[in-house]
Design an enzyme around this catalytic site. Structure first.
Site, PDB file in Angstrom:
ATOM      1  N   ASN A 175      48.397  34.314  43.985  1.00  0.00           N
ATOM      2  CA  ASN A 175      48.326  35.353  44.788  1.00  0.00           C
ATOM      3  C   ASN A 175      46.770  35.301  45.789  1.00  0.00           C
ATOM      4  O   ASN A 175      46.007  35.752  45.256  1.00  0.00           O
ATOM      5  CB  ASN A 175      48.250  36.653  43.883  1.00  0.00           C
ATOM      6  CG  ASN A 175      48.265  38.106  45.063  1.00  0.00           C
ATOM      7  OD1 ASN A 175      48.342  37.889  46.095  1.00  0.00           O
ATOM      8  ND2 ASN A 175      48.080  39.146  44.193  1.00  0.00           N
ATOM      9  N   TRP A 176      47.136  35.025  47.002  1.00  0.00           N
ATOM     10  CA  TRP A 176      45.723  34.964  47.571  1.00  0.00           C
ATOM     11  C   TRP A 176      45.083  36.020  48.309  1.00  0.00           C
ATOM     12  O   TRP A 176      44.003  35.963  48.744  1.00  0.00           O
ATOM     13  CB  TRP A 176      46.041  33.944  48.817  1.00  0.00           C
ATOM     14  CG  TRP A 176      46.113  32.428  48.471  1.00  0.00           C
ATOM     15  CD1 TRP A 176      46.088  31.813  47.328  1.00  0.00           C
ATOM     16  CD2 TRP A 176      46.569  31.252  49.285  1.00  0.00           C
ATOM     17  NE1 TRP A 176      46.220  30.670  47.338  1.00  0.00           N
ATOM     18  CE2 TRP A 176      46.566  30.110  48.440  1.00  0.00           C
ATOM     19  CE3 TRP A 176      46.662  30.980  50.711  1.00  0.00           C
ATOM     20  CZ2 TRP A 176      46.868  28.833  48.834  1.00  0.00           C
ATOM     21  CZ3 TRP A 176      46.609  29.872  51.522  1.00  0.00           C
ATOM     22  CH2 TRP A 176      46.926  28.711  50.263  1.00  0.00           C
ATOM     23  N   LYS A 177      45.805  37.148  48.196  1.00  0.00           N
ATOM     24  CA  LYS A 177      45.728  38.590  48.920  1.00  0.00           C
ATOM     25  C   LYS A 177      45.321  38.237  50.382  1.00  0.00           C
ATOM     26  O   LYS A 177      45.559  37.307  50.852  1.00  0.00           O
ATOM     27  CB  LYS A 177      44.604  39.044  47.873  1.00  0.00           C
ATOM     28  CG  LYS A 177      44.984  39.213  46.388  1.00  0.00           C
ATOM     29  CD  LYS A 177      44.012  39.952  45.653  1.00  0.00           C
ATOM     30  CE  LYS A 177      44.337  39.661  43.904  1.00  0.00           C
ATOM     31  NZ  LYS A 177      43.779  40.565  43.204  1.00  0.00           N
ATOM     32  N   HIS A 213      52.029  45.455  43.682  1.00  0.00           N
ATOM     33  CA  HIS A 213      50.990  44.951  43.052  1.00  0.00           C
ATOM     34  C   HIS A 213      49.982  46.396  42.938  1.00  0.00           C
ATOM     35  O   HIS A 213      49.983  47.292  43.946  1.00  0.00           O
ATOM     36  CB  HIS A 213      50.223  44.072  44.004  1.00  0.00           C
ATOM     37  CG  HIS A 213      49.039  43.393  43.608  1.00  0.00           C
ATOM     38  ND1 HIS A 213      47.736  43.978  43.584  1.00  0.00           N
ATOM     39  CD2 HIS A 213      48.911  42.124  42.856  1.00  0.00           C
ATOM     40  CE1 HIS A 213      46.890  43.210  43.058  1.00  0.00           C
ATOM     41  NE2 HIS A 213      47.478  42.073  42.636  1.00  0.00           N
ATOM     42  N   GLU A 251      46.875  46.729  43.831  1.00  0.00           N
ATOM     43  CA  GLU A 251      46.151  47.135  44.934  1.00  0.00           C
ATOM     44  C   GLU A 251      46.943  47.891  46.104  1.00  0.00           C
ATOM     45  O   GLU A 251      46.425  48.594  46.757  1.00  0.00           O
ATOM     46  CB  GLU A 251      45.744  45.584  45.543  1.00  0.00           C
ATOM     47  CG  GLU A 251      44.455  45.201  44.902  1.00  0.00           C
ATOM     48  CD  GLU A 251      44.346  43.696  44.596  1.00  0.00           C
ATOM     49  OE1 GLU A 251      44.805  43.073  45.467  1.00  0.00           O
ATOM     50  OE2 GLU A 251      43.541  43.235  43.877  1.00  0.00           O
ATOM     51  N   GLU A 310      50.001  43.045  34.970  1.00  0.00           N
ATOM     52  CA  GLU A 310      48.737  42.950  35.364  1.00  0.00           C
ATOM     53  C   GLU A 310      47.752  44.176  35.153  1.00  0.00           C
ATOM     54  O   GLU A 310      47.809  45.239  35.919  1.00  0.00           O
ATOM     55  CB  GLU A 310      48.529  42.757  36.894  1.00  0.00           C
ATOM     56  CG  GLU A 310      49.329  41.477  37.414  1.00  0.00           C
ATOM     57  CD  GLU A 310      49.016  40.967  38.678  1.00  0.00           C
ATOM     58  OE1 GLU A 310      48.414  39.743  38.507  1.00  0.00           O
ATOM     59  OE2 GLU A 310      48.953  41.803  39.657  1.00  0.00           O
ATOM     60  N   GLY A 318      40.510  40.893  38.940  1.00  0.00           N
ATOM     61  CA  GLY A 318      39.390  40.610  39.887  1.00  0.00           C
ATOM     62  C   GLY A 318      38.176  41.069  39.118  1.00  0.00           C
ATOM     63  O   GLY A 318      36.919  40.942  39.546  1.00  0.00           O
ATOM     64  N   SER A 327      42.413  38.105  36.012  1.00  0.00           N
ATOM     65  CA  SER A 327      41.383  37.176  35.702  1.00  0.00           C
ATOM     66  C   SER A 327      41.774  35.829  34.924  1.00  0.00           C
ATOM     67  O   SER A 327      41.275  35.474  34.029  1.00  0.00           O
ATOM     68  CB  SER A 327      40.005  37.932  34.830  1.00  0.00           C
ATOM     69  OG  SER A 327      39.640  39.002  35.683  1.00  0.00           O
ATOM     70  N   GLY A 360      44.899  35.469  41.053  1.00  0.00           N
ATOM     71  CA  GLY A 360      44.280  35.828  42.088  1.00  0.00           C
ATOM     72  C   GLY A 360      43.457  34.594  42.322  1.00  0.00           C
ATOM     73  O   GLY A 360      43.310  33.643  42.897  1.00  0.00           O
ATOM     74  N   GLY A 361      41.901  35.043  42.044  1.00  0.00           N
ATOM     75  CA  GLY A 361      40.692  34.435  41.983  1.00  0.00           C
ATOM     76  C   GLY A 361      40.676  33.081  42.051  1.00  0.00           C
ATOM     77  O   GLY A 361      40.256  32.202  42.731  1.00  0.00           O
TER      78      GLY A 361
HETATM   79  P1  PGA Z   1      42.567  38.026  39.753  1.00  0.00           P
HETATM   80  O1  PGA Z   1      43.891  38.668  40.435  1.00  0.00           O
HETATM   81  O2  PGA Z   1      43.266  36.611  39.146  1.00  0.00           O
HETATM   82  O3  PGA Z   1      41.832  37.629  40.910  1.00  0.00           O
HETATM   83  O4  PGA Z   1      42.331  38.908  38.678  1.00  0.00           O
HETATM   84  C1  PGA Z   1      45.276  38.519  39.729  1.00  0.00           C
HETATM   85  C2  PGA Z   1      46.144  39.608  40.933  1.00  0.00           C
HETATM   86  O5  PGA Z   1      45.697  40.461  41.515  1.00  0.00           O
HETATM   87  O6  PGA Z   1      47.324  39.241  41.021  1.00  0.00           O
END
Ligand code: PGA
Length: 256
Positions: A9-11, A95, A97, A168, A174, A214, A235-236
């Site tokens: 997930n590149w956001k 998600h 966010e 999640e 993050g 994470s 994500g990251g």
């Molecule tokens: P993260 O994000 O791996 O950077 O914690 C995961 C996500 O939000 O899907």
């Protein structure tokens, strides 16, 4: 056997040229991957190009959002049909966010899932998770039960065959703090039991439940070894090609 899924997930990261460079290199490095479904979810502006580059490779492309209506006067929004028409297979829905910053309620999440499922082939990745406050107050199970139950309202067991859930925990996204494999497994088990309660054993056993929060090369193996963790939504650590590839290879190795 549920297939392992590694989804990036590149956001709101990577412009088009960065996305293209990533996809071209990814393509070179995954030709021997057989047992892992690889998914890359770039921003909307890179979707078309990435669908073209990754066509006929082991990787699929996913969107990070969609609107629940089929079309119309919804400035700034993108429909399921538009996403599907460019060759996109997956879509992330709900998600944390989006729940936190864009007022995405359980009701909107449910409408978006239904829209995705009325398309021909889009696979929704439905995200659920508790905040740190909720966990500390012992409300994790109740929150997860509510989010999953409301997300799946009026979804048939047939449609469930085309749906993925991602657990999640908000406090792990993050932050560098991952849920321990045992903590994650406990909630994944809870979700699978709930699916059995809402549907039946076959549906529960068939659904893929990804963990997100994470995830990185150093912790993915222990997470994937849990019997109810079927992959990662990352994500990251998915933004950097080498670490993304490393996680795909670990997943491939474990599913052999
Ligand atoms: P993260 O994000 O791996 O950077 O914690 C995961 C996500 O939000 O899907």
């Amino acid at each position: 056997m549920r297939k392992t899924i590694i989804a990036g997930n590149w956001k709101m990261n990577k412009n088009k040229s960065e996305a293209v460079a990533f996809a071209n290199s990814l393509k070179e490095k995954i030709s021997n991957i057989e047992n892992v479904e690889i998914v890359v979810c770039p921003s909307f502006v890179s979707l078309v190009t990435l669908c073209d580059i990754l066509k006929e490779t082991q990787a699929e492309v996913g969107a990070q959002n969609l609107h629940w209506e089929a079309s119309g006067a919804f400035t700034g929004e993108v429909s399921a049909e538009m996403i599907e028409a460019i060759g996109c297979r997956y879509v992330i829905i709900g998600h944390s966010e989006r729940r936190q910053f864009f007022n995405e309620t359980d009701d909107k999440v449910n409408k978006k899932i239904k829209r995705a499922l009325t398309s021909c082939c889009l696979i929704p990745i439905v995200c659920v998770g508790e905040t740190l406050d909720q966990r500390e107050q012992g409300k994790t199970n109740a929150i997860i039960r509510t989010q999953v139950t409301k997300a799946l309202e009026s979804i048939s067991s047939m449609q469930m065959q085309r749906l993925i859930i991602a657990y999640e925990p908000v406090w792990a996204i993050g932050t560098g703090v991952t849920a321990s494999p045992e903590q994650a497994e406990e909630v994944h088990r809870l979700i699978r039991d709930l699916i059995e309660e809402l549907y039946d054993e076959q549906t529960a056993e068939g659904i893929s439940i990804l963990y997100g929060g994470s995830v990185k090369p150093s912790n993915i193996a222990d997470l994937l070894k849990q019997s109810n963790i079927d992959g990662g939504l990352i994500g990251g650590a998915s933004l950097e090609l080498d670490s993304f590839i490393e996680m795909i290879k670990i997943a491939e190795h474990l599913s052999n």
